[in-house]
Design a protein around this motif. Structure first.
Motif, mmCIF file in Angstrom:
data_model
loop_
_atom_site.group_PDB
_atom_site.id
_atom_site.type_symbol
_atom_site.label_atom_id
_atom_site.label_comp_id
_atom_site.label_asym_id
_atom_site.label_seq_id
_atom_site.Cartn_x
_atom_site.Cartn_y
_atom_site.Cartn_z
ATOM 1 N N SER A 117 0.676 -1.199 0.017
ATOM 2 C CA SER A 117 0.016 -0.048 0.040
ATOM 3 C C SER A 117 0.886 1.167 0.106
ATOM 4 N N ARG A 120 -0.456 3.604 -2.642
ATOM 5 C CA ARG A 120 -1.751 4.177 -2.234
ATOM 6 C C ARG A 120 -1.763 5.193 -1.234
ATOM 7 N N THR A 124 -2.084 8.199 -3.723
ATOM 8 C CA THR A 124 -3.505 7.899 -4.107
ATOM 9 C C THR A 124 -4.505 8.567 -3.026
#
Length: 213
Positions: A117, A120, A124
């Motif tokens: 992650s 992310r 993101t």
């Protein structure tokens, strides 16, 4: 587009919404939505779970009346209900509590980084939470050798890093309420983490300014 149900893929026309999340399997993974597409993450590791649990407990103790510290709440980010995220920890105002998911920005969102992650959480979700208007965002790396906390705050629609702490350093913030955290004590197993996670107690002697000549 498709939704996963009982281990099989079921076609569905158009983008998915939060209503479709009830059809995802109860397999330990975390299912989120990105513009109507499923974004599935594996079950968190032991270190991730340890850090999240201790952080939730510590912040809950520090939170004033009117603030709720929540472990993994669902947050719907758009009116079309096609963007849905689950921060590892979030702080919301009591009056913003909603069921089944909140549609209002929490005052703080926290992500604990896992190996899969990194992009992310650092990119993101950083962009998504900023666009949603979350005023404070923490990114935590649960490293056994040198855990870290990075604090970002929303400025002119974008996040700016305002502080960071590593290992045995004391992370201290006033947003959304005063809190002190030693990153390494989110993970250490060799003592009472509750007695150490806020760092050494400040005393009059340690906070007194040095005497003049």
């Amino acid at each position: 587009m498709a939704v996963v149900a009982s281990g099989r893929t079921v076609p569905k026309p158009g983008p998915l919404t939060v209503d479709d999340l009830q059809h995802t399997p109860d397999d330990g993974r975390r299912y989120e939505l990105v513009d109507g597409r499923l974004d599935a993450a594996p079950a968190p590791s032991s270190l991730h779970t340890l850090a999240t649990g201790r952080l939730t407990a510590h912040l809950s103790y520090a939170a004033p009346v009117g603030m709720l510290v929540m472990d993994g709440p669902g947050i719907t980010l758009d009116t079309e209900r096609t963007r849905h995220r689950i921060p590892d920890v979030a702080v919301i105002r009591s009056e913003d509590f909603q069921m089944p998911y909140t549609t209002r920005p929490p005052v703080l969102a926290i992500e604990v980084v896992s190996p899969e992650s990194v992009f992310r959480d650092h990119h993101t979700k950083r962009r998504e939470y900023a666009e949603f208007g979350v005023p404070s965002y923490w990114v935590i790396t649960p490293d056994r050798d040198k855990a870290s906390i990075i604090e970002l705050r929303l400025e002119d629609g974008e996040y700016a890093e305002v502080s960071a702490a590593f290992g045995e350093e004391v992370f201290e913030t006033s947003v959304p309420f005063p809190a002190r955290i030693v990153p390494q004590w989110m993970l250490r197993l060799d003592g009472d983490w509750r007695a150490h996670i806020a760092g050494p107690e400040e005393t009059e002697e340690t906070t007194r300014p040095p005497a003049g000549d």
